[in-house]
Design an enzyme around this catalytic site. Structure first.
Site, PDB file in Angstrom:
ATOM      1  N   ASP A   1       0.853  -1.195   0.000  1.00 24.04           N
ATOM      2  CA  ASP A   1       0.000   0.000   0.000  1.00 24.04           C
ATOM      3  C   ASP A   1       0.880   1.233   0.000  1.00 24.04           C
ATOM      4  OD1 ASP A   1      -2.312   1.660   0.179  1.00 24.04           O
ATOM      5  OD2 ASP A   1      -3.326   0.116   1.361  1.00 24.04           O
TER       6      ASP A   1
ATOM      7  N   HIS B   1     -13.488  -0.517  -6.913  1.00 26.62           N
ATOM      8  CA  HIS B   1     -14.542   0.500  -6.953  1.00 26.62           C
ATOM      9  C   HIS B   1     -13.979   1.923  -6.791  1.00 26.62           C
ATOM     10  CE1 HIS B   1     -15.044  -0.337  -2.379  1.00 26.62           C
ATOM     11  NE2 HIS B   1     -14.417   0.824  -2.486  1.00 26.62           N
TER      12      HIS B   1
END
Length: 328
Positions: free
Chosen positions: A189, A236
């Protein structure tokens, strides 16, 4: 639809804001089973007594707390989900939603222009923003039990190396490592996020089997050689081109015979069902480059990237996601 339902939809923002303000002010943390009067609660919270009483009465009407004479008491739901300390606390996610309140006021302009109401930087602009966002993601997963349900559902036979791309607080990888002693996980990340992730990993009992690797999956190479790549609630937040490129990148770093699992909201072909996914796409319109996608779209990205078999399963009740699995 009856008029009553229409009116409820129109005014539902009021209940949401009452809940958010009560969490922001820490009112639920001032309650207990014995009960406390308004004066004591307002002094402890640093609020106006009259206004606090009106807010508390609204919380009683919303069945979030209880009232006995002049005393306000915790309820099971407030003690379990809305105070700060229990492992099931949902307060972090409520605080995150509260921070987005002003952005929803820009929805009309966003629909006019198609541009997000804020920089779609995944809340990396400040340490405060990043901490609030990552704590919110952990709060939601812990309150709803997502990681436990997913760990109960997944068959990970033969998986020794897991790569969690866009891992956030690392909640899923931590739970999967607990369930599977042979599993080692790499959390990938952004650097700002991993500074928060480290706190969650270090507090777990499996920190010695979890590695944190900083990078941006849009631009940087992914760590290679993993049996399973996991994407939870990532697609998304991205547009179609970014997702298509990400599927190709993941296919290129999987170990032979590896697979990709995508956990996300998935709509039907019309984009209107399930209703939570269609509504959530409006939040994504405001804050990200993305939206919720139909299974056919996701499958097309995966097949084009080189995956030979793609399957989808709706996850058990309690979760609002679909699990899409792609095999090399």
């Amino acid at each position: 639809m009856e008029f009553r339902e229409l009116a409820r939809i129109n005014s539902s923002y009021a209940e949401a804001r009452i809940l958010q303000v009560a969490v922001t002010l820490g009112l639920f943390d001032q309650l207990d089973a014995a009960g406390r009067p308004t004066a004591a609660i307002s002094v402890a919270a640093g609020t106006n007594a009259r206004a606090t009483e009106l807010l508390l009465n609204a919380l009683v009407a919303m069945r979030l707390i209880r009232k006995d004479g002049e005393l306000y008491k915790e309820s099971e739901v407030s003690r379990t989900y809305l105070t700060s300390t229990p492992p099931t606390s949902y307060a972090g996610f409520v605080r995150f939603d509260a921070s987005l309140w002003a952005l929803w006021g820009n929805l009309a302009e966003t629909v006019r222009t198609g541009k997000p109401a804020r920089d779609p930087d995944m809340f990396q602009s400040s340490t405060e923003d990043t901490t609030r966002f990552i704590d919110a993601m952990a709060s939601m997963v812990q309150a709803r039990g997502d990681a436990r349900v997913l760990a109960d559902t997944l068959a990970l036979g033969g998986v020794r190396r897991l790569l969690d791309v866009g891992a956030g607080p690392g909640t899923y990888a931590i739970e999967l490592c607990r369930r599977h002693p042979e599993l080692r996980a790499t959390l990938f990340d952004l650097p700002g996020t991993l500074a928060i992730t480290r706190r969650y990993v270090d507090a777990s009992d499996v920190a010695d089997r979890i590695e944190l690797v900083a990078g941006d999956y849009r631009r940087d190479p992914l760590p290679p050689g993993h049996d399973l790549v996991f994407l939870s609630n990532i697609i998304h937040g991205e547009d179609e081109d970014t997702n298509r490129a990400l599927m190709r990148k993941i296919h290129g770093v999987l170990a032979p015979g590896g697979r990709l699992m995508i956990k996300d909201h998935v709509t039907d072909e019309s984009g209107t069902s399930p209703a939570p996914a269609a509504i959530f796409s409006i939040a994504m319109l405001l804050f990200t480059r993305g939206r919720d996608y139909a299974y056919a779209e996701i499958r097309d990205w995966l097949v084009t990237a080189g995956f030979t078999r793609v399957e989808a399963d709706v996850l058990p009740p309690g979760l609002v996601s679909t699990l899409v699995v792609a095999f090399q």
